[in-house]
Write a protein that holds these residues in place. Sequence first.
Motif, short mmCIF file in Angstrom:
data_model
loop_
_atom_site.label_atom_id
_atom_site.label_comp_id
_atom_site.label_asym_id
_atom_site.label_seq_id
_atom_site.Cartn_x
_atom_site.Cartn_y
_atom_site.Cartn_z
N ARG A 127 -62.34 70.41 -28.12
CA ARG A 127 -61.02 70.51 -29.23
C ARG A 127 -60.19 71.15 -28.01
NH1 ARG A 127 -59.13 74.84 -28.04
NH2 ARG A 127 -56.89 74.57 -29.92
N LEU A 128 -58.87 70.22 -28.07
CA LEU A 128 -57.86 70.12 -27.42
C LEU A 128 -56.59 71.55 -27.74
CD1 LEU A 128 -56.60 67.22 -26.74
CD2 LEU A 128 -57.53 67.74 -24.75
N PRO A 129 -55.68 72.33 -26.83
CA PRO A 129 -55.44 73.28 -26.92
C PRO A 129 -54.23 73.21 -27.78
CG PRO A 129 -54.94 73.08 -25.00
CD PRO A 129 -57.01 72.08 -25.02
N SER A 130 -53.83 74.00 -28.54
CA SER A 130 -52.80 73.92 -29.34
C SER A 130 -51.07 74.20 -28.71
CB SER A 130 -52.75 74.96 -30.72
OG SER A 130 -52.52 76.64 -30.68
N SER A 131 -50.90 74.69 -27.23
CA SER A 131 -50.06 75.16 -26.85
C SER A 131 -49.56 74.24 -25.71
CB SER A 131 -49.91 76.55 -26.23
OG SER A 131 -50.94 77.36 -25.48
N GLY A 132 -48.88 74.70 -24.68
CA GLY A 132 -48.24 74.46 -23.63
C GLY A 132 -49.27 74.20 -22.32
N PRO A 133 -49.06 74.47 -20.83
CA PRO A 133 -49.62 74.83 -19.59
C PRO A 133 -50.15 76.54 -19.61
CG PRO A 133 -47.37 74.35 -19.18
CD PRO A 133 -48.23 73.76 -21.07
N GLN A 134 -51.07 76.60 -20.13
CA GLN A 134 -51.47 78.70 -20.55
C GLN A 134 -52.57 78.40 -19.65
OE1 GLN A 134 -49.93 81.16 -24.18
NE2 GLN A 134 -52.34 80.89 -23.95
N ALA A 135 -52.61 79.62 -19.24
CA ALA A 135 -54.12 80.14 -18.85
C ALA A 135 -54.06 81.38 -19.89
CB ALA A 135 -54.07 80.66 -17.19
N VAL A 136 -55.70 82.06 -19.19
CA VAL A 136 -55.76 82.82 -20.14
C VAL A 136 -56.82 83.59 -19.48
CG1 VAL A 136 -57.57 81.80 -21.73
CG2 VAL A 136 -56.38 84.20 -22.43
N PHE A 137 -56.12 84.99 -19.19
CA PHE A 137 -58.17 86.22 -19.40
C PHE A 137 -57.75 87.10 -20.02
CE2 PHE A 137 -58.82 90.27 -16.01
CZ PHE A 137 -60.04 89.64 -15.80
N ILE A 138 -58.84 87.61 -19.97
CA ILE A 138 -59.67 88.55 -21.14
C ILE A 138 -60.34 89.89 -20.34
CG2 ILE A 138 -61.32 87.07 -22.10
CD1 ILE A 138 -60.92 89.08 -24.44
N GLY A 139 -60.62 90.79 -20.67
CA GLY A 139 -60.90 91.41 -19.86
C GLY A 139 -60.78 92.72 -20.31
N ASN A 140 -61.86 93.98 -20.01
CA ASN A 140 -61.31 95.50 -20.70
C ASN A 140 -60.64 95.96 -19.10
OD1 ASN A 140 -61.17 98.53 -20.95
ND2 ASN A 140 -63.34 98.74 -20.84
N MET A 141 -59.73 96.04 -18.88
CA MET A 141 -58.75 96.63 -17.39
C MET A 141 -59.03 98.40 -16.81
SD MET A 141 -57.71 93.33 -17.93
CE MET A 141 -57.04 93.70 -19.29
N TYR A 142 -60.11 98.40 -17.97
CA TYR A 142 -60.37 100.52 -17.34
C TYR A 142 -61.78 99.99 -16.34
CZ TYR A 142 -56.66 102.24 -19.50
OH TYR A 142 -55.52 103.52 -20.22
N PHE A 143 -62.07 98.96 -16.43
CA PHE A 143 -63.54 98.46 -15.38
C PHE A 143 -62.53 97.98 -14.34
CE2 PHE A 143 -66.87 94.88 -14.86
CZ PHE A 143 -67.77 96.63 -14.67
N GLU A 144 -63.27 98.94 -13.37
CA GLU A 144 -61.90 98.04 -12.04
C GLU A 144 -61.91 96.57 -11.58
OE1 GLU A 144 -61.34 101.01 -7.46
OE2 GLU A 144 -62.90 101.25 -9.20
N PRO A 145 -63.33 96.53 -11.91
CA PRO A 145 -63.34 94.88 -11.57
C PRO A 145 -62.40 93.80 -11.55
CG PRO A 145 -65.85 95.75 -11.37
CD PRO A 145 -64.88 96.55 -11.55
N ASN A 146 -62.80 94.25 -13.45
CA ASN A 146 -61.19 93.62 -13.67
C ASN A 146 -59.48 94.21 -13.65
OD1 ASN A 146 -63.11 91.56 -15.61
ND2 ASN A 146 -63.32 93.56 -17.19
N ALA A 147 -60.00 95.13 -13.35
CA ALA A 147 -58.72 95.80 -12.96
C ALA A 147 -57.98 94.79 -11.95
CB ALA A 147 -58.05 97.75 -12.92
N LYS A 148 -58.42 95.17 -10.80
CA LYS A 148 -58.33 94.43 -9.45
C LYS A 148 -58.27 92.80 -9.46
CE LYS A 148 -60.73 96.84 -6.31
NZ LYS A 148 -59.96 97.31 -5.76
N ALA A 149 -58.54 91.89 -9.95
CA ALA A 149 -58.78 90.76 -11.18
C ALA A 149 -57.05 90.62 -11.63
CB ALA A 149 -59.80 90.07 -11.44
N ALA A 150 -56.80 91.73 -12.41
CA ALA A 150 -55.64 91.34 -12.88
C ALA A 150 -54.40 91.61 -11.85
CB ALA A 150 -55.10 92.44 -14.10
#
Length: 330
Positions: free
Chosen positions: A182-205
Amino acid sequence: MRIAFFIDGTFLPERDGASTRFANLPSALAKLGVTVVVFHCYRGWSDLHQVASQPYKTYFFPPSVFYSDQTLLQELVSKEHIDILQGNDLETMRSVIFPLAETRDCHAVYEAHYHTSTLGRQLRSPACEVRRSTSNEAIVVQHCDEVIVFTSDDYRRWNVESGCDPNRLSIVPFGVSEVEHRLPSSGPQAVFIGNMYFEPNAKAAVLIARKLYPQLRSNIAAARCVIIGDAPSEIAKTCEAAGVTVLGEVDCHRNILRASCVGIAPVFQGTGVRTKILEYLSCGIPAVSTSLAAEGLMFPTLYVEDDIHRFVARCCALMTATAMDRDAEF
């Protein structure tokens, strides 16, 4: 066959890669006719009603009982006639599962979501912590009947670096049940999902806030970036100050993924499979990832970029292509 899963941390609802695994594996086994019993170290994070509705039995314990009351656990393992005890945490294996397996004559299985000492070195943890992880890994591979990993790279780490017998080491890769187109329903949006209490995800954020998103906005003025997942206040403030939307935990993250043009995984530490990438792809959006985060995954719409400038350029190209596809539909 009767399997007991020992789960400490997030369980249901799904909040991160580990809880996604916990949510789906016991249910899938139960539907195949395997008797599943969950021993859950409850810390107030799980929805008890949701857990109770699953097709398996769950026992809840406070941490003091989960890690200290072997007598009660032995009684329950005996009562349920358990054949296999499975855990995913080194401490749980050492202090809970191995004593139970020896006393009740059960098989012990360790599901290694990542290689702990490798992660410690990547995060530049104190040398004493890395040595402790290395020691625990050696003990686990000596006492386990089976070690399950998700990628060939982790297979090598557990075999070569931790000394696990290849006859007791298996690769069981992640997968998704279905993929939307399918095509997305909104405009130019990037998304990141993750538990930011996990340090690799916190550094990514933080990387998203300080480098990736500003560059994205300089190329596409209307671009947005959304982060989903539990986050420490300082991480949330850093992201929001840069204009990144931090939603925290949401009831249905898949709707947000479906509204996005691209899922991102700018993660430079860790091993194992990043479930977030599978979530992106299953919702019908392409993913841009570092080579480390993409370990063990190969999909036509998974793009690997380790240079931040090329990472941003790839995101921009995917956003532009999506906009053109949407315009062509009308």
